[in-house]
Scaffold this active site. Structure first.
Site, PDB file in Angstrom:
ATOM      1  N   ALA A   1      28.334  63.038  -5.771  1.00  0.00           N
ATOM      2  CA  ALA A   1      27.808  63.822  -5.782  1.00  0.00           C
ATOM      3  C   ALA A   1      27.290  64.698  -7.009  1.00  0.00           C
ATOM      4  O   ALA A   1      27.992  65.143  -7.619  1.00  0.00           O
ATOM      5  CB  ALA A   1      28.877  65.184  -5.894  1.00  0.00           C
TER       6      ALA A   1
ATOM      7  N   THR B   1      29.374  71.131 -12.571  1.00  0.00           N
ATOM      8  CA  THR B   1      30.050  70.207 -11.851  1.00  0.00           C
ATOM      9  C   THR B   1      30.141  70.597 -10.956  1.00  0.00           C
ATOM     10  O   THR B   1      29.865  71.929 -10.595  1.00  0.00           O
ATOM     11  CB  THR B   1      31.343  69.158 -12.865  1.00  0.00           C
ATOM     12  OG1 THR B   1      31.128  68.222 -11.988  1.00  0.00           O
ATOM     13  CG2 THR B   1      32.490  70.320 -12.704  1.00  0.00           C
ATOM     14  N   ASN B   2      30.648  69.659 -10.070  1.00  0.00           N
ATOM     15  CA  ASN B   2      30.688  70.313  -8.243  1.00  0.00           C
ATOM     16  C   ASN B   2      32.408  70.266  -7.908  1.00  0.00           C
ATOM     17  O   ASN B   2      33.541  69.315  -8.556  1.00  0.00           O
ATOM     18  CB  ASN B   2      30.010  69.930  -7.936  1.00  0.00           C
ATOM     19  CG  ASN B   2      30.126  68.069  -7.904  1.00  0.00           C
ATOM     20  OD1 ASN B   2      30.729  67.630  -7.133  1.00  0.00           O
ATOM     21  ND2 ASN B   2      28.662  68.032  -7.865  1.00  0.00           N
ATOM     22  N   ARG B   3      32.860  70.330  -6.877  1.00  0.00           N
ATOM     23  CA  ARG B   3      34.200  69.916  -6.369  1.00  0.00           C
ATOM     24  C   ARG B   3      34.420  68.565  -5.677  1.00  0.00           C
ATOM     25  O   ARG B   3      35.542  67.937  -5.276  1.00  0.00           O
ATOM     26  CB  ARG B   3      34.386  71.031  -5.133  1.00  0.00           C
ATOM     27  CG  ARG B   3      34.318  71.880  -6.013  1.00  0.00           C
ATOM     28  CD  ARG B   3      35.164  72.829  -4.231  1.00  0.00           C
ATOM     29  NE  ARG B   3      35.003  74.802  -4.551  1.00  0.00           N
ATOM     30  CZ  ARG B   3      35.574  75.498  -5.709  1.00  0.00           C
ATOM     31  NH1 ARG B   3      36.883  74.922  -5.758  1.00  0.00           N
ATOM     32  NH2 ARG B   3      35.790  76.329  -5.581  1.00  0.00           N
ATOM     33  N   SER B   4      33.607  67.581  -6.591  1.00  0.00           N
ATOM     34  CA  SER B   4      33.860  65.835  -5.737  1.00  0.00           C
ATOM     35  C   SER B   4      35.338  65.962  -6.190  1.00  0.00           C
ATOM     36  O   SER B   4      34.748  65.824  -7.662  1.00  0.00           O
ATOM     37  CB  SER B   4      32.550  65.489  -6.094  1.00  0.00           C
ATOM     38  OG  SER B   4      32.858  63.627  -5.534  1.00  0.00           O
TER      39      SER B   4
END
Ligand code: PMT
Length: 217
Positions: free
Chosen positions: A91, A24-27
């Site tokens: 994102a 995943t990512n930091r959004s």
């Protein structure tokens, strides 16, 4: 914007590696949720397609919860079919596992390689399905912001693109942001402020361009 049906995507997507791990990512979803709220406040009928985040659904907004990029694509295509406007603040993971492991991956060796494959581009797929939809993208850039944003504006056939500088402590998972918004023959800066304040200014800019492009709206 009364009578305008707007679809907003927000948050990250989550791509499974095995039954207990994911990419995943930091959004955090904060910027996209603030845009959904600001467009609602301008009178739009808002559907929010959200990846996994820790935020409540804004009052008066229809939220559709998804996890993966492919789920976000399906939900966005379905909601956008009857909509006037799409704002893509999510994102989206660019890659997913080629094969999700059926069982928890064991640590047998010192290194581990994961085979990934490209996810579909949601904006490009929606544009192909709906050439007339008013579409606003975001661009998250660590360098050459204007150049990369203008490239995405043209390549993804967008009406507007809102670019934010990302990197340590910027944009992702914080409460403030700043945007450079580009369109075919212009640009406008939205100065550093709370994500709510930035979203209000962006929503007004979107409304201005949308109403100009859609005189009957
Ligand atoms: O959620 P927050 O913590 O509040 O942070 C906000 C944010 C930084 C996530 C947000 O402001 C932002 O920049 N969102 C877009 C992030 C991004 O993935 O940008 P990109 O430059 O990789 O993608 C460009 C555009 O294509 C985006 O509109 C994206 O939604 C879209 N995209 C990307 C990949 C993909 N497979 N399909 C897409 O449609």
């Amino acid at each position: 914007m009364a009578g305008t049906k707007a679809v907003i995507t927000a948050g990250p997507t989550r791509e499974a590696i095995d039954p207990v791990r994911f990419i995943t990512n930091r959004s955090s979803g904060k910027q996209g949720y603030a845009v959904a709220t600001a467009l609602r406040d301008l009178g739009a009928d808002v559907t929010l397609i959200s990846g996994p985040v820790a935020l409540p659904a804004p009052a008066g907004v229809t939220r559709v919860e998804v996890e993966t990029a492919e789920q976000m694509l399906a939900a966005t295509l379905q909601s956008a079919a009857g909509a006037d406007l799409l704002v893509a603040a999510a994102a989206v993971a660019d890659y997913r596992m080629t094969d999700v492991a059926a069982h928890k991956i064991k640590k047998h060796s010192d290194t581990l390689s994961l085979a990934l494959q490209r996810n579909p581009d949601i904006l490009a797929t929606v544009r192909a399905a709906q050439p007339g939809l008013f579409m606003v993208g975001f661009a998250a850039e660590t360098e050459r912001l204007a150049e990369h944003a203008r490239d995405k504006l043209a390549r993804k056939h967008l009406n507007l693109i809102a670019a934010n500088q990302v990197g340590a402590g910027l944009a992702f998972d914080v409460d403030t942001n700043a945007l450079q918004v580009f369109w075919a023959d212009g640009q406008q800066a939205i100065a550093q402020g709370s994500k709510q304040a930035v979203a209000q200014q962006l929503a007004e800019l979107i409304a201005h361009h949308y109403l100009k492009a859609t005189p009957a709206a």
